[in-house]
Design a protein around this motif. Sequence first.
Motif, PDB file in Angstrom:
ATOM      1  N   VAL A  92       7.633  42.150 -38.628  1.00 22.37           N
ATOM      2  CA  VAL A  92       7.205  43.263 -39.492  1.00 22.37           C
ATOM      3  C   VAL A  92       8.040  43.285 -40.777  1.00 22.37           C
ATOM      4  N   CYS A  95       6.856  40.461 -43.009  1.00 20.12           N
ATOM      5  CA  CYS A  95       5.558  40.827 -43.600  1.00 20.12           C
ATOM      6  C   CYS A  95       5.747  41.873 -44.698  1.00 20.12           C
ATOM      7  N   GLY A  96       6.669  42.800 -44.488  1.00 16.79           N
ATOM      8  CA  GLY A  96       6.958  43.805 -45.509  1.00 16.79           C
ATOM      9  C   GLY A  96       7.517  43.181 -46.770  1.00 16.79           C
ATOM     10  N   PHE A 122      -1.027  44.727 -45.948  1.00 14.45           N
ATOM     11  CA  PHE A 122       0.219  44.691 -45.169  1.00 14.45           C
ATOM     12  C   PHE A 122      -0.046  44.986 -43.695  1.00 14.45           C
ATOM     13  N   THR A 123      -0.835  46.012 -43.428  1.00  9.34           N
ATOM     14  CA  THR A 123      -1.144  46.377 -42.038  1.00  9.34           C
ATOM     15  C   THR A 123      -1.874  45.248 -41.325  1.00  9.34           C
ATOM     16  N   CYS A 126       0.595  42.329 -40.660  1.00  9.16           N
ATOM     17  CA  CYS A 126       1.485  42.610 -39.521  1.00  9.16           C
ATOM     18  C   CYS A 126       0.750  42.409 -38.196  1.00  9.16           C
ATOM     19  N   GLU A 129       0.064  38.594 -37.696  1.00 15.07           N
ATOM     20  CA  GLU A 129       1.265  37.818 -37.400  1.00 15.07           C
ATOM     21  C   GLU A 129       1.811  38.136 -36.009  1.00 15.07           C
ATOM     22  N   LEU A 130       1.812  39.411 -35.652  1.00 16.46           N
ATOM     23  CA  LEU A 130       2.260  39.761 -34.303  1.00 16.46           C
ATOM     24  C   LEU A 130       1.319  39.170 -33.266  1.00 16.46           C
TER      25      LEU A 130
END
Length: 142
Positions: A92, A95-96, A122-123, A126, A129-130
Amino acid sequence: MYEFLEKYLPRDKRVRMGILMAADVLALCLASFLGLFVRFDLNISKIPPEYARAAMEFLPYYILASLAIFFLARMYSTMWSVAGVREALHVVAACGLASLVQIAGMMLLQLSVPRSFFLVSFTALCAEELGIRLSYRAVSYT
């Protein structure tokens, strides 16, 4: 399922890193698309061409910067089969940082997109990627 992955995925760390990088590139492209798609009511024909052009113009820079950030954040060297909350927080954070680079870069290049584009992108990034990183763990325990 785990035996299938072990049998067909290469054991070479570099090849697995390449596969993760390719998945990351797809995730970055999808997140950018979703940023506009969700903002304009899930209707691709409502996306103004100037916004789509701006997002597409910055995409190569965004991909290169994000891959560098992910590499520096050790997202390609972590053992994802034993990943936990700490690794998820690192994803996270990376990604931020990638999203902050996207915001700064698009502003510096004067590429105009709606403000909500960045939050949605962004959401989505995240979540993607997770999903990519933790899917190996989920599959290995089934």
